[in-house]
Write a protein that holds these residues in place. Sequence first.
Motif, PDB file in Angstrom:
ATOM      1  N   ILE A  14      27.805  44.730  34.354  1.00 53.53           N
ATOM      2  CA  ILE A  14      28.656  44.549  33.176  1.00 53.53           C
ATOM      3  C   ILE A  14      27.776  44.811  31.965  1.00 53.53           C
ATOM      4  N   CYS A  31      38.547  34.127  32.494  1.00 55.25           N
ATOM      5  CA  CYS A  31      37.612  33.638  33.514  1.00 55.25           C
ATOM      6  C   CYS A  31      38.023  32.236  33.961  1.00 55.25           C
ATOM      7  N   HIS A  35      39.403  31.029  37.841  1.00 50.75           N
ATOM      8  CA  HIS A  35      38.750  30.021  38.671  1.00 50.75           C
ATOM      9  C   HIS A  35      39.520  28.709  38.738  1.00 50.75           C
ATOM     10  N   ARG A  49      32.844  31.059  33.069  1.00 50.37           N
ATOM     11  CA  ARG A  49      31.509  31.500  33.483  1.00 50.37           C
ATOM     12  C   ARG A  49      30.957  32.552  32.527  1.00 50.37           C
ATOM     13  N   ILE A  50      31.625  32.701  31.451  1.00 52.29           N
ATOM     14  CA  ILE A  50      31.113  33.528  30.365  1.00 52.29           C
ATOM     15  C   ILE A  50      31.320  32.712  29.097  1.00 52.29           C
ATOM     16  N   TYR A  65      26.742  35.616  30.216  1.00 55.86           N
ATOM     17  CA  TYR A  65      27.230  35.288  31.558  1.00 55.86           C
ATOM     18  C   TYR A  65      26.442  34.143  32.162  1.00 55.86           C
ATOM     19  N   CYS A 114      28.705  32.870  37.173  1.00 53.70           N
ATOM     20  CA  CYS A 114      29.570  34.044  37.269  1.00 53.70           C
ATOM     21  C   CYS A 114      29.494  34.605  38.684  1.00 53.70           C
ATOM     22  N   ASP A 115      30.657  34.808  39.315  1.00 55.62           N
ATOM     23  CA  ASP A 115      30.673  35.361  40.674  1.00 55.62           C
ATOM     24  C   ASP A 115      31.292  36.757  40.678  1.00 55.62           C
ATOM     25  N   MET A 116      31.317  37.365  39.530  1.00 53.27           N
ATOM     26  CA  MET A 116      31.889  38.706  39.389  1.00 53.27           C
ATOM     27  C   MET A 116      33.343  38.738  39.865  1.00 53.27           C
ATOM     28  N   CYS A 117      34.046  37.639  39.677  1.00 56.17           N
ATOM     29  CA  CYS A 117      35.453  37.533  40.086  1.00 56.17           C
ATOM     30  C   CYS A 117      35.631  37.865  41.569  1.00 56.17           C
ATOM     31  N   PRO A 126      36.108  43.237  36.930  1.00 59.36           N
ATOM     32  CA  PRO A 126      36.124  41.803  36.609  1.00 59.36           C
ATOM     33  C   PRO A 126      37.145  41.532  35.508  1.00 59.36           C
ATOM     34  N   LEU A 127      37.738  40.340  35.563  1.00 55.76           N
ATOM     35  CA  LEU A 127      38.813  40.050  34.613  1.00 55.76           C
ATOM     36  C   LEU A 127      38.347  40.025  33.166  1.00 55.76           C
ATOM     37  N   CYS A 128      37.151  39.539  32.932  1.00 55.87           N
ATOM     38  CA  CYS A 128      36.681  39.471  31.544  1.00 55.87           C
ATOM     39  C   CYS A 128      36.577  40.884  30.959  1.00 55.87           C
TER      40      CYS A 128
HETATM   41  S1  SF4 Z   1      32.931  38.599  35.913  1.00 52.71           S
HETATM   42 FE1  SF4 Z   1      34.591  37.222  36.488  1.00 52.71          FE
HETATM   43  S2  SF4 Z   1      33.514  35.330  37.034  1.00 52.71           S
HETATM   44 FE2  SF4 Z   1      32.083  36.548  35.858  1.00 52.71          FE
HETATM   45  S3  SF4 Z   1      32.372  35.872  33.770  1.00 52.71           S
HETATM   46 FE3  SF4 Z   1      33.667  37.667  34.059  1.00 52.71          FE
HETATM   47  S4  SF4 Z   1      35.634  36.754  34.576  1.00 52.71           S
HETATM   48 FE4  SF4 Z   1      34.119  35.174  34.894  1.00 52.71          FE
END
Ligand code: SF4
Lengths: 183, 643
Positions: A14, A31, A35, A49-50, A65, A114-117, A126-128
């Motif tokens: 990212i 995020c 979760h 996680r961000i 992150y 952060c688990d990378m969604c 990833p959602l972010c």
């Molecule tokens: S990648 Fe996913 S888990 Fe990591 S901060 Fe972004 S939304 Fe959250």
Amino acid sequence: MVEDVIEKKTVKVIKVDVDKCIGCRACELVCSAFHAEPKYSSTNPAKARIRLIMDEFNDIYIPLYAGEYTDAECNGRNVYTIDGKTYDECTFCRASCPSRDFFKDPDSGLPLKCDMCLDDPPLEEPLCVQACRCDALTYEEVEQEEEKEESPDEMETGLQSLVKKHGTKKVMESLARISKEAD
Amino acid sequence: MRYAETGYNLEIDLSSGNIERVATDPRDMELYLGGQGTAAKILWDRVGPEVDPFSEDNLLIFSAGLLHATPVPSATRASVDTISAQTGLYSHSLFGGFWGPELKHAGYDKIILRGKAKGLVYLWIHNDKVEIRDASHLAGKGTMETAECLKKELKDAKVQVAAIGLAGENRVYMSSIEHYNSSASRGVGHIMGDKRVKAIALRGTKDVYVAKPAELFDLCNRQYKVIYDKGSSVMTHSHNEAWHTDVFAWGFARERRKGFWNKELEEEWAKVTDSVFVRYNGCYNCSIDCHATISYPGRRSFSYKCYGKLTYAMAAYQDVAFNYDIMGLTQEYGLDSFSTPQVLAFACELYEAGILTDKDLPDFPEDSGKRFFYLLEKIVRREGVGDALANGVYWAARQIGKGAEEYDHNTTKKFEQVPLKLGALNYPYFLMYATGAKMNITQIEGSFPQNAIPDKERRKAFVDKWEAAPDKFKKIYMEWEPRTQPPIDAAVAIADWNETMHYIDDSVGICAFVSAFKGQFNKSSYHINNYPEFISLASGLELDQDKLWETARRNRTLIRAINNRRGMRREDEKPPHGHWKQRLPDIEKQLIDEYYKFKGWNEDGIPTKQELDRLGLGYVSQDFIKRGILTDDKASPAKETSA
Ligand code: SF4
Ligand code: SF4
Ligand code: SF4
Ligand code: SF4
């Protein structure tokens, strides 16, 4: 650090361009929704996680992150001055650390990372990154042979803006110095 | 389990120091949604017409919108509702940023302030911990300065602060409540000052729940792109000020300077802007960056949006650098950037006319820009003639006298209006100016275009893509001959649609900049056709377009009733004097007649018993009959209400 990354030899990157950040915190919101239990049933940026490290009075907007848990603060910290703005080292550090009140669940105190969604089936992005319409966050997957000690997105957060403002050479010098100090 | 809303209000009595967390009735969400709607219900129930705005019994209500802190993007506008000392009527304002969502995460839908603190205080609300704290160290401090102090004092950068400046502390009627990039203006700051509350600092770390998680999230995730695509070309990003400098009137809303703008000016002003520009920024969970942060030498940095860049400059016949300079100060003082420049320009005119003299304004500078700075200091401190000016144009004119009343040409219901000078009477706008309860036309207009596209083909193409419009308005638009006024019944329907969308926005907390204000450009991301789905999925309410429209109508009517009970009648419903060169008394009468009829109001502009009962506002009709505002027409008994 991000184990599945190493196994697949695909590094999920990212990239963070702090100059493009408009401070909307959509990244935090999505995020936290992702979760939530059950998924998407609630929002709570304090559980994200961000985290947008934000100091609007000094124009500091740094999406950060959550990384590894650490049970102790590091001793000896650096202060960075970039483009006339002062950042302490924690600004760029991803640790879920006793020195800060975020990257841990506000109720249980358990560390967040952060688990990378991580999802089944996997998300396209990833959602972010999806929520960040102004491209402060962008996503890439890169094939990588060797193991990396540090997660690339962490590097990207701080370094991209440092390099942009100061040039590669100066940043390299600082890094060499910092790593010596850290050792 | 409550969805979208927290189900709790925070009641703070500043006189006694009593603090209570009070569960709300779920039925209120059904009837009024939230935000402005539920705030109006509380004002109706608890602030009677006898209550002086500057008394302990007046309430100052801060409300998060129903959709705040849900995944619905651009739900950012917190509502501030009270009774204003300037107008004596219901006063309402909105502000974006992060504050409304933070309130929800702290566990509350509203903060209801009653009474007055003994000395200056600030409120510190951290989830369940609520404290009234001494703020003597913040007295006289700027709004952003206060926010910065509090964030340090409370040791958390994520604390969200809404604060008044010196203007609010001194109960200046034009004072605002400032938070981050946004401000609540239109006459709410002086009530916060009267209650002796310098600031409210919030921190919330609780979950906010939604009814249909997966469906809602999917819808919202797609909505980011919609908002971005429709909204990213905001005016704040442009250096071209041809439109603002041409359309709005200069000075004390007096004069249009057509042809003022040119390429050289654009380059010159762009250079100034570039030299002080810091960043575009936006509000919580919104994809648009419609605010610009400016850091002018010697001033604290501030944000502006759109026409905010020029309101002071045009009132003073100055340039953009002047505007940036003075805004760096007015944001710290906490002043409404629409009404304040009007008051300053008004004072300059009175001086030119010899109504204000060197005795009132000793050492009054020559330069119009310096005059503005000079007057500002007098007003925020209520010094000398500043004391009268601090009450806004309407009251100042009457306090100063000597013919000053003649200069009060741009107020409606005692409130300063946007500086516009136009030719032909515009029917829907006449209605919105005359009857609107939100005091600024930008908070009333927006869904229906202001002009018909002359070319029929292009108009058709616009209409084909016009997602926001119900079919009825597509038809009206297609039949509208350019440069003529729509028929009276169409004008009434247009005014109704325009305001209805704002009443929805302001109860759910969605920013009008992605909604009500943008329908006219086919750029609204929220509209009557897609709103029900967002609201239903988030809150669990069963809702369709008709029911939503009806809810907005209920809120509009309830607010109308608050004002009626405070004495507002048909004779008060006038647009600013001289706003249009052309006036058509017969048509104007017809417009008002038809509008009232359409709304279910009687000839005096008071909602009828039938209409009130139909809307579930039987408690209002009963009160009106008791007070003799309505006479009992022996209509069917009132339906069940939530009162
Ligand atoms: S990648 Fe996913 S888990 Fe990591 S901060 Fe972004 S939304 Fe959250
Ligand atoms: S979503 Fe993007 S622009 Fe918004 S705060 Fe996060 S990184 Fe910044
Ligand atoms: S946050 Fe990082 S830099 Fe700061 S003390 Fe903890 S480990 Fe050290
Ligand atoms: S459109 Fe602009 S004012 Fe509205 S919520 Fe988004 S950033 Fe804030």
